[in-house]
Design a protein around this motif. Sequence first.
Motif: not given
Length: 69
Positions: A11-36
């Motif tokens: 899987i190749a992902i390119s994003a203009q998101l903050p560092p990975v440590a802050k990606w949890h805030g992008v997802f509405e559901d914390a459980t989905i965020a943890d899994a992905v």
Amino acid sequence: MVDDRYGRKSIAISAQLPPVAKWHGVFEDATIADAVLDRLVNNAHRIELKGPSLRPHSSQNKGGDGTTE
């Protein structure tokens, strides 16, 4: 999709998101965020680019998406 490909395909992902440590805030559901994020970050090869954008900055390109008004 991430779960289906995990461990079998790339899987190749390119994003203009903050560092990975802050990606949890992008997802509405914390459980989905943890899994992905567990599947994306585990065994990943990350390349974080630093420096100025190479896109030309113009007053006509207000959206930053390459379109002009």
